[in-house]
Design a protein around this motif. Sequence first.
Motif: not given
Lengths: 288, 234
Positions: A113-123
């Motif tokens: 998940a970090t690799f694909l979507w970075t550590t950003d918080h998404r809502s």
Amino acid sequence: MIDPIFLAEAAVNGLLLGGVLALLALGLNLIFGVIDIVWIAYVDLVMICMYAVYFLVQVYGWPIWIGSLASVGLGALLGIAVHVLIISPILGSAPVNQLLATGGLLFFLQSFATFLWTTDHRSVRLTLPTLEYGGMFLSFARLVAFAVALLVMLGLFLFLRHTYIGTAIRAVSQDREAMALMGANPRTVYVVTSAVGGALAGVAAALLIIQYSVHPFFGAAFGPLTFMICVLGGLGNMIGAFVAAFIMSEIISIGGVVWSTEMGYVIAFVIFIIMIFVRPGGLFARRA
Amino acid sequence: MLELRNVTAGYGAFTALWDVSLDVAAGEAVAVVGPNGAGKTTLLRVISGMIAPRAGALTFEGASLTGRPAYEVVAHGIAHVPEGRRIFPMLTVADNLKMGAYLKVARRAYAESLERVFALFPVLSERRRQRAGSLSGGEQQMLAVGRALMSRPRLVLLDEPSMGLAPVMVLRLFDLIRRVREEGYTILIVEQNVRQVLKLVDRAYLLEAGHLKMEGRAEALAEQDFVRKAYVGL
Ligand SMILES: Nc1ncnc2c1ncn2[C@@H]1O[C@H](COP(=O)(O)OP(=O)(O)OP(=O)(O)O)[C@@H](O)[C@H]1O
Ligand SMILES: [Mg+2]
């Protein structure tokens, strides 16, 4: 002194949170009860499903309810995949290997998940109202999540009670070999159980994403909590998990208002550790 | 109906059954007796597919069942009432019986099978809503037998049904098994209660340390060496 209204609000919020926690705990417990393996990565599957809902709804503009149904389907598929690819090959091996395998999956999913979507918080931004009742402010999203969680748990209960395969799932958790003598292929029962457990994770994901933002380490908060609830209720004990979920959520919610959210978790952990010593078999352990 | 040819089986490196050949004809009741650890349970487990034989062949009604898993064997018409009953203690009596009818064909005949089982064991009907674990030992054994009959078998394997029961209950249970037999089921029964079981069956085998030692008609064997031998082993 804290305003009683705040306490009342915290108690209601605790109750609402408890619904979703109970759902998570029932899913994990169902799988454990039947297959005898704790899916350490259970809440990380929830995290993946939360991302799915986020992308479908926030990025592709699907209606939330279709995104939620997709999440349930994805959860079921992930559940089957986890069983067939990871659990099934190690069924007969030592418990420590099983822990390592599902623990490995946890790290894999977090890194993935970090690799694909970075550590950003998404809502998912839904314009849901906040309700006011007698001076208490309650989030509509939480109320919906609670109601849906209760309905799904009722559905699970009826499924386990009244269908052949549901009853077989309960039977296998009591005596696997005897159920094979009845003509049930244990593999089938395991796959169905994993699919149901995965689908519950998908439901929980849809209910969580409307309240919290998702990030690769979402499982770090809810994972241990879910596991604690299962142990507190007695591993494999569905009723116990249900009750324990509400006890824990109230402690966290009320503790959070009286002291701080962190303190709420600390108290929950301390109570958990004490309970482990006082009643190692869980709150509702039957005397042997 | 059932044929075992030169079956060898065991657990890991340990061999519990050596070269066992045995036949059961349709409509027959056959007993296997022998001392503790002789391999009686292992024999039934091989027949029902709970363990695979290491060598030898297993045929039922002309179909080879060698090495088939338990959930397939039961679909061929063999029901196994295992040692220690193995009912589902947390399920109700009714749900236990429902699980007995898990097979697709058995589900279709569920209502009719249930009626037959309740006619044989009326106490199960009275207790149908009760948790199976709360039944007495004798009632649990009746449930285990009833559950097996729910799969609509032609051959019923019974592993020490009288184990752990009070003497009066043992007599009642043997009476009930006799009635099951009269319903037309073929029976292969393992028992330590040699005297009782020989009154019930047509033929018997003596199993000792994994080897079949003797075979014969029940009446002929009842008063013989054979019986004493089986007892001496106890
Ligand atoms: N799961 C197992 N693993 C290893 N050895 C086993 C296992 N089950 C049985 N055995 C061994 O196999 C042999 C035969 O056991 P089995 O249970 O078939 O005997 P039995 O005739 O049914 O005895 P009993 O009258 O005590 O029920 C015994 O020596 C037993 O110790
Ligand atoms: Mg035995």
